[in-house]
Scaffold this active site. Sequence first.
Site, mmCIF file in Angstrom:
data_model
loop_
_atom_site.group_PDB
_atom_site.id
_atom_site.type_symbol
_atom_site.label_atom_id
_atom_site.label_comp_id
_atom_site.label_asym_id
_atom_site.label_seq_id
_atom_site.Cartn_x
_atom_site.Cartn_y
_atom_site.Cartn_z
ATOM 1 N N ARG A 37 9.031 -2.326 6.611
ATOM 2 C CA ARG A 37 7.603 -2.621 6.631
ATOM 3 C C ARG A 37 7.373 -4.120 6.535
ATOM 4 O O ARG A 37 8.220 -4.896 6.115
ATOM 5 C CB ARG A 37 6.902 -1.903 5.491
ATOM 6 C CG ARG A 37 7.293 -2.406 4.111
ATOM 7 C CD ARG A 37 6.318 -1.938 3.030
ATOM 8 N NE ARG A 37 6.298 -0.488 2.903
ATOM 9 C CZ ARG A 37 5.198 0.251 3.068
ATOM 10 N NH1 ARG A 37 4.058 -0.321 3.365
ATOM 11 N NH2 ARG A 37 5.229 1.541 2.912
ATOM 12 N N LYS B 46 -1.982 0.053 -0.147
ATOM 13 C CA LYS B 46 -3.336 0.580 -0.169
ATOM 14 C C LYS B 46 -3.852 0.656 -1.603
ATOM 15 O O LYS B 46 -5.017 0.422 -1.864
ATOM 16 C CB LYS B 46 -3.362 1.983 0.443
ATOM 17 C CG LYS B 46 -3.428 1.992 1.957
ATOM 18 C CD LYS B 46 -3.633 3.416 2.434
ATOM 19 C CE LYS B 46 -3.308 3.565 3.919
ATOM 20 N NZ LYS B 46 -3.253 4.976 4.327
ATOM 21 N N GLU C 179 -2.473 8.217 6.930
ATOM 22 C CA GLU C 179 -3.227 9.125 6.076
ATOM 23 C C GLU C 179 -4.626 8.515 5.934
ATOM 24 O O GLU C 179 -4.746 7.323 5.618
ATOM 25 C CB GLU C 179 -2.591 9.249 4.681
ATOM 26 C CG GLU C 179 -3.366 10.232 3.810
ATOM 27 C CD GLU C 179 -2.905 10.283 2.360
ATOM 28 O OE1 GLU C 179 -2.133 9.404 1.941
ATOM 29 O OE2 GLU C 179 -3.323 11.217 1.652
#
Length: 558
Positions: free
Chosen positions: A258, A268, A34
């Site tokens: 992850r 983020k 994104e």
Amino acid sequence: MSEERSLNFIEEIVEEDIRNGKNDGRVLTRFPPEPNGYLHIGHAKSICLNFGLAQKYNGKTNLRFDDTNPSTEETEYVDSIKTDVKWLGFNWDKELYSSDYFDQLFDFAVALISKGLAYVDDSTAEEIAASKGTPTEPGKPTPNRDRSIEENLQLFNEMKDGVYPDGAKVLRAKIDLANSNMHLRDPLMYRIKWAHHHRTGDKWCIYPMYDFAHGQSDSIEEITHSICTLEFIPHRPLYEWFIDQLNIFPSKQYEFARLNMTYTVMSKRKLLQLVNEKHVTGWDDPRMPTISGLRRRGYTPLSIRNFCEKIGVAKRENIIDVSLLEFCIREDLNKSAWRRMAVLDPIKLVITNYPEGQTEILIGENNPEAEDGEGNRDIPFTNEMWIEREDFMEIPPKKFFRLGVGLSVRLKHAYIVKCDSFVKDESGNVTEIHCTYFPESKSGSDTSGISVKGTIHWVSAQNAKTAEIRLYDRLFKVEDLSIEEGDFKNYINQDSLQVIKNAFVEPDLLNALNQKSINEHIRYQFIRKGYFALDDDSTPENLVFNRIVTLKDAWTKK
RNA sequence: UGCCCGAUAGUAUAAAGGUAGUACGACUGUUUUUGGUGCAGUUUGUCCAGGUUCGAAUCCUGGUCGGGCAACCA
């Protein structure tokens, strides 16, 4: 067939699919960020996985921007993401955007409404949340759940046409309000958002949710293996439900754990906070785990790719020791970085039996790890030197292979010197070290017969250039932020940056800026001090070097 | 007290019922004009309890522990 490295679980799936002739053996992956922030080392893992899979199995990888939420997304991020992926060394097949599919997605939604599988809900966000129940209690329908297909069609079109304000209505899939998987309790497909989109501008005031965009985008592109992280596991049944009901290309979703790393954060949101609250200088601050930060720090693409290879891919939650990343950059740079000498914490050394005013040009090879040394550079030698303060001790402990009165060392690429005395100022600080040198001990033609344990680096005081050197330490004081209580910012290491304004470097380093302009050898090993990279802040008047990583040090540990 | 995912040296990751291996870390020795590099070596592990089997890290059952799931975020 020769011995092969074992496969990770996703490679096994791909190989099995190829064996079974699934998708005619075609492999198409995608990397779907994104564009709402900069990429970090965790994304690098995903990039290496997706692109690596394609490379290994003769496939391709699309770069797809998952841009379904206009209020957080910006072109700046799109650009940085493209830069970072390219820098890592990967080439995507197609550059695509979820927003490319807004028309198609709208038609998909209409198709589901027409099948009685979606409805417009006028409830508020709170009402919908409440009506979903809890993990242990089933949800209850909202009043609009049984609207007619015709009415839903009309309302949805009106949503698109801008009849309603933000939040007035949503489109929901009609699935199962009692499902044990919360994601299947009539999930939202579309919301009204009067926001300017970085690509579609003001064309739309309704935007699809992730769950109604991602799988369909995969399907439209005919992605064969849609790889994402573990938190999307509960979304998978929904991913498949939409694809089934729409009867479109069956992309398959697979999930891996992850990357987490010690002494840093990898979300983020938190990284953005560090930037916004000025705990770091920006997304590319060399202390950041972002790709741009690592790049500025001096990490090489190869070292990051090797790192991603070494950490492996599995479904177990993990936290990788940052020392593995450091190993990877040392491994790369040890073979490629040119050696230079720099003195970070200088103290004067005077060679009392070397003629004042005389300058001798010595030769130093650029890279001792290379067969041919990759050429040489000239190093001026004079009677006054800068050496590292820590390389002298008034009262040296046993096994101190450096300077102290009566001790001898070799000056790298030059002569052996013996320390005779030192000078102190009124406050007791050592200001000068006096040595004599042995003329027959010249490096490469040593006939002195003297052997010494230590070799130290130095810079001719008469010829030294000053440089700014920035030393970095870990951004956080604790290894694993996830197990700490309270605000993660409480654990910021306040001493993670140390700036040395007046370090002395050998004169050849003035060429560093030119080297940079031809994009070569901007990274150096400053002998015994670590690996350093020329920072973009450098000017001909003020060279700035970032320390990428120290050398391994078996001495100071003791 | 729901559903889902996971558990192998300090950290990761292999072993698809048959010798628990590899990397990083740590430690030792050796080489070295970087206390770097290289080379050689040492160290430490299958969450627990049952079961199946000639044989289980692997299969089954139960438990324990860790993580995820109730955004008009992705």
